[in-house]
Design an enzyme around this catalytic site. Sequence first.
Site, PDB file in Angstrom:
ATOM      1  N   GLU A 248      -4.140 -10.551  -0.293  1.00 24.66           N
ATOM      2  CA  GLU A 248      -5.036 -10.509   0.861  1.00 24.66           C
ATOM      3  C   GLU A 248      -6.439 -10.844   0.371  1.00 24.66           C
ATOM      4  OE1 GLU A 248      -4.772  -6.799   3.127  1.00 24.66           O
ATOM      5  OE2 GLU A 248      -2.627  -6.708   2.699  1.00 24.66           O
TER       6      GLU A 248
ATOM      7  N   GLU B 143       0.798  -1.225   0.000  1.00 25.27           N
ATOM      8  CA  GLU B 143       0.000   0.000   0.000  1.00 25.27           C
ATOM      9  C   GLU B 143       0.839   1.287   0.000  1.00 25.27           C
ATOM     10  OE1 GLU B 143      -4.212  -1.505   1.635  1.00 25.27           O
ATOM     11  OE2 GLU B 143      -2.820  -0.937   3.211  1.00 25.27           O
TER      12      GLU B 143
END
Length: 987
Positions: A510, A440
């Site tokens: 994820e 991220e």
Amino acid sequence: MTDPLPALRPWSAPEITSWGRLPMNAVDRRAGAHSLDGDWRFQLLSAPDAPVGGAWSTTVVPGVWTMQDTDDPLRSTVDLPQYLNIRMPYTEFPPLSPVDDNPTGVYEREIDIPADWTARRIVLQVGAAESVLLVHVDGRPVGISKDSHLAADFDLSDAVRPGGRHTLRLTVVKWSDASHIEDQDHWWHGGITRSVLLYATDPLHLADVTVRASRDGALVVDCRVRDAGGALPEGWYVSGELDGLALTQDTEFDRANAEDERVSVFLGEARLRARVPEVRAWTAETPELYGLTVRLHRADGSVADTSRHRVGFRDVEIVGRDLLVNGERIYIRGVNRHDFHPLTGRTVSYDDMRADLVLLKRFGFNAIRTAHYPGDPTLYDLADELGFYVVDEADIESHDHAHEIADDPRYLNAFVDRVSRMVLRDKNHPSVIIWSLGNESDYGANHDAAAGWVRRHDATRPLQYEGAAKRGWADPDLASDIACPMYAPLEDCVAHALSGEQTKPLIQCEYSHAMGNSNGTLADHWAAIEATPGLQGGFIWEFWDHGILQSVNDGRPVGRGGAGLYDNGVAAPGYRWAYGGDFGEKDHDGAFIADGVVFPDRTPKPVMYEHRELAAPVRLELFRHEGLVVSNHQHFRGLEWLAGAWELALADGRTLTAPAELPSLLPGETAMVPLPLALPEDGGEAWLTLRVTIAEDLAWAPRGTEVCAPQVLLREAEVAVSAVSAEEPPVSGGGVEVDEEGLLVHPLLTAAPTLSLWRAPTDNDELGGMALRWRTWGLDSLVRKVVSVRRDGDSVTVLAQYAGTTGVVRHEQVFTPVEGGVRIDELAELPEEFDDVARVGTVFETVAGLDRVQWFGQGPWESYPDRSGGAPVGHHALPVDELFTPYLRPQESGGRHGVRRFTLSGPGTTGLTVTPDEPRQVSVTRYRAEDLTACAHHDELVPRAGCVVHLDAAHRGLGTASCGPDTFPSYLVAPGVHRWSWSLRTL
Ligand code: GAL
Ligand code: MG
């Protein structure tokens, strides 16, 4: 003279990644090192510029000051854990951090340098410190480093004297430019989180060893030798040996490099080779390791340095769109793992790490993503040893300022430094099969620079980065060899795999967010993954619920002294699992930190049992009711390590058993086996289960540990509602008592059966917005009004209305006396606007004393319509209190799917048996939905004496909407008419 280190203000200089820090390498110096762990003098200052005082307290290294001795009166600042997901805890833009409020720990102790370290190179290793480390010896500056999750080594040779005693000071500054690229979603802490060591080498030493071992038995070992003095004497050489097999010098390599084969390390490089005949290849299923010893010899043959490695022979490659290990397209059954412990925060011991991995192994996981930073070196040793595929992720997450930082040249150095140091450290671990550039952090030139370094340095492994992959799953030019999205809708993944456009393996970094009562549709994901070439699995988010053990009284983290203050997922009375906000943080992200598949004490949540079944190495299918098909679902090994036993559960209450002989099957093979038990003529519905256990003690589980329990339905129930079918004659004169409100009067019930459309919202319900809609409709506070009560012979029909704020539900109950009790036929008609409700069903409450539940249905674990695998149909029994799952933030809990019959009983009390018309979702707990909704922590719940029983005609799936897709339409509860019947009998 002023100290040059603080004068540099390295905490707001991203260009300074380190000073005096030695290059990273894969030579393990832990064995033989002197540990500096233990008690250190300590001061906590309010800022790095604040003066160090004269009063010291003591603290334990490694440890985080945010959880250790937090009430120490000598601290000039109070610094407790703070949880924020994306937002930085301060408003300064990168590279700045707060000037005056920047907790800084000063650690000091004496170090005694052994007298026999004369003429040695003496090195200090600080395992990890967050986020800036300044090192001084006797007040002299020695070094600086950043990266909270990698070790920093400093050469102290010039600063210390063998036989001497010196003062070592480690100053750890919490907030810095580096914090902006360590904005991972977990608690903010401060301190030294991994071990501190002192070791010595010869000045001329092995500076690095790079091992490449492929599945054909070829071994190549590249050694780099360095002299701290800068010169390399003639005649020195390296040797290597692999479990007794001598490695040979690659003279071609020497000649190419040194042009003189006699002085093999003249330029500081040497290559050794071996070919291992009949090599036992390494995979996560077969973690075969060989011991490699590399020695650096002086010209006279004596040994100057030794480096030991454990080698796994294996290949990783991407062919087409498949990720292959040893030529096999494997499945990644992964989990994201943070460093976490409820007592020590970020400091985890060998035993902790081993316990994490052992548990994962027992529940069928074969892969770990080190979210979102490199783990302790021990973690990789354990992964090699126990068998895990590891995505090794660099310590880079700039979530809050991702876009600014990805292309900021001031941070370029930090990106390349963090990624390259991780690769240099971990490159020899067979478990590491993929490198990750971080998490991220948008995608920019800084990533490409780091990716370029990795591709040049290690061509033996793929590279992934979600931030790049999201620019285009099939884009060939990006810094990701893998399409590794997070929380991508399953249909998008399948569509991509079927599109003909796919070029890279699709492995979600994820998916299936485990917050609270969650992980709905995991089985659907795996059905699609196994059915769709191109899909290879993913990493569940995440392993831990990061609840910190907190004393409710004083609000402090309990710290190391808390062992024994929790059990089975629950904190002892007076304590609780703290989540965001519980330490008085002004800014926090609440329970979003509690999103793991295990509780803070590592107790598995129910989803783990479903995962175990989805990962089952052995599968079972029925073949035309004549026999069974047993298959081996592993990639690399047979079934020899497993044992089995048959279990036949019959609806009449019997469970028959028989020993099982597992067929000898290669990976992917199947075999027909006869039915192990003659099916009794009577007995009704019949389920055959193969209980598969471990045959011999393994490193990660003792013999007898259950691995999976595949099940087949041998015979369906003959009559759906035998006990309550309409054909069953009512018992005349039995009498059903209802009061003037139309509510059933029953001696064992304290609240009559009424309609329920509400559940205590799960985290998914809350964050996905469903709970808000339900509240808007008024489903949490429906107002019941009886419309009519009509007697018809022995039966009573009650019509009622349940009014919400925006709609009215019509509800009908027909009570008919039957042998031993009453049958209840129910109908609910939901208005069109209630188009997605939590449940439609009955709720009632019992008298106290009914403390045990026996049931025939799925169990024993909690299960829900979209999370019901791994709970075989059978006869189960548990105390009522144990049916409830203690999610940190109370919510819907304790459900059991596919319940065919259940009995509540207690010593000396008349019991109750409930038989629904068909397998139903049932829960028996001590809490009303409103009790759960009203509490923020598990410890606030006050159990009721009786039982609160829900029996649902329909129950909404759980989904994963707290972060990711909601459940599938097939698991939603539709408006319109719902009918269900059940009987209530006393024993
Ligand atoms: C992802 C992130 C994780 C965590 C998760 C939500 O976006 O990579 O670090 O925040 O979501 O729990
Ligand atoms: Mg994040």
